[in-house]
Design an enzyme around this catalytic site. Structure first.
Site, PDB file in Angstrom:
ATOM      1  N   LYS A 208      15.253 -62.841-187.624  1.00 20.76           N
ATOM      2  CA  LYS A 208      15.065 -64.164-188.212  1.00 20.76           C
ATOM      3  C   LYS A 208      13.600 -64.571-188.280  1.00 20.76           C
ATOM      4  O   LYS A 208      12.767 -64.075-187.521  1.00 20.76           O
ATOM      5  CB  LYS A 208      15.928 -65.192-187.475  1.00 20.76           C
ATOM      6  CG  LYS A 208      17.412 -64.999-187.861  1.00 20.76           C
ATOM      7  CD  LYS A 208      18.340 -66.017-187.275  1.00 20.76           C
ATOM      8  CE  LYS A 208      19.768 -65.694-187.764  1.00 20.76           C
ATOM      9  NZ  LYS A 208      20.787 -66.470-187.087  1.00 20.76           N
ATOM     10  N   ARG A 247      24.468 -60.968-181.798  1.00 20.98           N
ATOM     11  CA  ARG A 247      24.761 -60.486-183.151  1.00 20.98           C
ATOM     12  C   ARG A 247      23.483 -59.903-183.735  1.00 20.98           C
ATOM     13  O   ARG A 247      22.507 -60.637-183.915  1.00 20.98           O
ATOM     14  CB  ARG A 247      25.255 -61.664-184.005  1.00 20.98           C
ATOM     15  CG  ARG A 247      25.549 -61.326-185.461  1.00 20.98           C
ATOM     16  CD  ARG A 247      25.976 -62.588-186.207  1.00 20.98           C
ATOM     17  NE  ARG A 247      26.274 -62.305-187.592  1.00 20.98           N
ATOM     18  CZ  ARG A 247      25.359 -62.219-188.556  1.00 20.98           C
ATOM     19  NH1 ARG A 247      24.081 -62.393-188.275  1.00 20.98           N
ATOM     20  NH2 ARG A 247      25.725 -61.958-189.802  1.00 20.98           N
TER      21      ARG A 247
END
Ligand code: PMM
Length: 277
Positions: A208, A247
């Site tokens: 991210k 995740r």
């Protein structure tokens, strides 16, 4: 041991050559590779939630994900379905998915919680304040950690009133969703508070933007390999904070990081005989 959820995005841009069946085959092959690298759960998604992403019609989403969910279930893999749509969630559970992963925590589709309640699947509820097109516009908080916890408590209550037993619920702070750089780090620093609420906690930091922003003045300078290394570190730290699962895209790297962190905690090598794989 913290579980590893491997990311299987079945969107036209996730695999090189396009074409629905080619995409499904490539997604299944990718998922089997992630399983070989030590993924405990495969998270199959057919709609991108990246900042600025367009919504996808649920029928297109289902065309993309259902063949993959079916194939992975037949191969005895544990599958979660990454969707904000009730119809996709139900169809995927019928095709074998055991977890519905809704980054919007039931807010995007008002029918989702009741639909999941009627199945026997677990549900991951993400902290979310709006669709990707304008999610940074909503990144205004008093105290970001207090606000995320309060809003997730609200979603827990909504899930309970829809008829979902607490034991079926997994909470996710929604890293990158309606949160800018430092706000994500504040949530991660206090992750133990979220873990303390009771339900299992899932965290997704993988690749991210906030990681790239921490590594380089220009986030574009932090390439995939650097983001994967950063993800392995944040995932190991999340494991130390007691999360149930992380995740990630790079399952092999994160699995190694978790094994090393576990060896540190145990004061001995966490060997293959004591590992789950
Ligand atoms: N992040 C993305 C997609 N799905 N699901 C959960 N539970 N938690 C997340 O943080 C999360 C998610 C966006 O990441 P991607 O586009 O790289 O898959």
């Amino acid at each position: 041991m913290t579980l590893v959820m491997g990311i299987v995005n079945v969107t036209p841009d996730s695999f090189s050559d396009g074409g629905r069946y080619a995409d499904a085959d490539a997604a299944v092959a990718h998922a089997l590779r992630l399983r070989a690298h030590g993924a405990d759960i495969l998270d199959v998604g057919g709609e991108s939630t990246r900042p600025g992403a367009e919504r996808v019609d649920p029928s297109i989403e289902q065309d993309r994900v259902l063949p993959v969910v079916r194939a992975l279930t037949e191969a005895s893999l544990v599958v979660s379905i990454d969707t904000m749509n009730a119809s996709t969630a139900v169809a995927a559970v019928e095709a074998g998915a055991r977890i519905v992963n809704d980054v919007s925590g039931g807010l995007a589709d008002p029918g989702l919680l009741a639909a999941v309640a009627a199945t026997d699947a677990d549900i991951a509820i993400g902290h979310w304040r709006g669709h990707s097109t304008d999610m940074y516009a909503r990144a205004e908080y008093g105290d970001v950690v207090d606000d995320v916890i309060a809003e997730l408590r609200g979603r827990l209550e909504a899930a309970a009133s829809a008829g979902i037993a607490p034991s079926r619920i997994i909470l996710d702070p929604g890293i990158g969703f309606g949160k800018k750089g430092a706000q994500n780090w504040a949530v991660l620093r206090d992750l133990d508070r979220l873990v303390g609420l009771g339900p299992r906690v899932l965290v997704g930091t993988s690749r991210k933007r906030f990681l790239a922003e921490a590594l380089a003045d220009d986030p574009a300078d932090a390439d995939e390999a650097r983001r994967d290394l950063a993800t392995a570190v944040t995932s190991a730290l999340a494991a130390q904070a007691g999360v149930w699962a992380v995740r990630v895209h790079d399952v092999a790297g994160t699995r190694d990081a978790l094994t090393v962190a576990r060896s540190w905690q145990e004061g001995s090598r966490w060997t293959s005989s004591t590992r789950s794989h």
